[in-house]
Design an enzyme around this catalytic site. Structure first.
Site, PDB file in Angstrom:
ATOM      1  CB  THR A  29      -1.005  -0.058   1.173  1.00 12.49           C
ATOM      2  OG1 THR A  29      -1.931   1.025   1.075  1.00 12.49           O
ATOM      3  CG2 THR A  29      -0.325  -0.008   2.531  1.00 12.49           C
ATOM      4  CG  ASN A  30      -0.344   4.781  -1.333  1.00 13.94           C
ATOM      5  OD1 ASN A  30      -0.951   5.601  -0.628  1.00 13.94           O
ATOM      6  ND2 ASN A  30      -0.903   4.199  -2.384  1.00 13.94           N
ATOM      7  NE  ARG A  31       4.671   8.161   4.715  1.00 11.03           N
ATOM      8  CZ  ARG A  31       5.426   9.259   4.613  1.00 11.03           C
ATOM      9  NH1 ARG A  31       6.326   9.343   3.661  1.00 11.03           N
ATOM     10  NH2 ARG A  31       5.250  10.261   5.434  1.00 11.03           N
ATOM     11  CB  SER A  32      -2.857   7.982   0.418  1.00  7.87           C
ATOM     12  OG  SER A  32      -4.116   8.613   0.473  1.00  7.87           O
TER      13      SER A  32
END
Ligand code: C5P
Length: 215
Positions: A29-32
């Protein structure tokens, strides 16, 4: 009280990260955080719009009177957007959609192996949701976001043209992840407009006013 600049308008927003599984218990996933997209959903609702929010996994509460649809992967997000896109006046793509998903994801939990061999992940590109909506025969007014770590102005203008959208919003500085404030810069046919540093909620209201002016 704000003027109802989006009265009788229908607006679809994507927000948050996507989560791309590696196996049933792991993923990429990512840091959004979803905060900017949720703030825009709230501002659009306050401006009188009927709002659908397609959300990746976040820890946020659903804004008041917003119709929220939860998804995990980019493919699920694309399918949810496609099934809600008809009769929308505006599409704002705020989600940090993963560029790639794992091509060789496993149906079973991947086990550690006695020899110390490590798994190898293969990737495949995800569909560009915003570009496919912008390419529809009669698209809604499309707004994209860009988080660039360098040469924001140049990359943002290129991105706007490549995706075929009238308005692209750049985050100035890339350390906005998870924070409650931001600085935005708008790119459209006429040039650029900076929305100075402020809370994401204040910036969301200003962005909604700018979108309403351009409809
Ligand atoms: O190409 P890039 O990912 O930098 O573009 C960012 C914009 O495109 C954002 O508005 C994002 O929501 C959208 N996007 C998308 N589908 C993708 C990748 C990005 O809709 N697969």
């Amino acid at each position: 009280l704000q003027p109802k600049v989006l009265k009788n308008r229908r607006i679809l927003i994507t927000a948050g990260p996507t989560f791309e599984p590696i196996d049933p218990v792991r993923g990429i996933t990512n840091r959004s955080s979803g905060k900017m997209g949720y703030a825009i959903a709230r501002a659009a609702r306050e401006a009188g719009a009927s709002v659908t929010l397609i959300s990746g996994p976040t820890a946020l509460d659903t804004p008041y009177h917003v119709n929220r649809v939860d998804v995990m992967t980019a493919i699920e997000m694309r399918d949810a957007v496609m099934s809600h896109i008809s009769h929308q006046d505006i599409f704002i793509s705020v989600a940090a959609v993963a560029d790639w998903r794992v091509a060789n994801a496993s149906d079973q939990k991947i086990k550690k192996n006695k020899n110390g061999d490590t798994p190898t992940l293969e990737f495949t590109e995800n569909p560009d949701i915003l570009a496919s909506i912008a390419a529809l025969p009669d698209p809604p007014y499309c707004v994209g976001f860009a988080a660039e770590s360098e040469k924001l102005r140049q990359h943002a203008e290129e991105k706007r043209r490549k995706k075929g959208i009238p308005l692209l919003v750049g985050n100035i500085g890339h350390e906005t992840f998870g924070k409650d404030d931001n600085t935005l810069i708008l790119f459209d046919d006429t040039g650029t407009l900076e929305l100075p540093h402020g809370s994401k909620q204040l910036l969301a209201r200003q962005l909604i006013e700018q979108i309403a002016k351009r409809l």
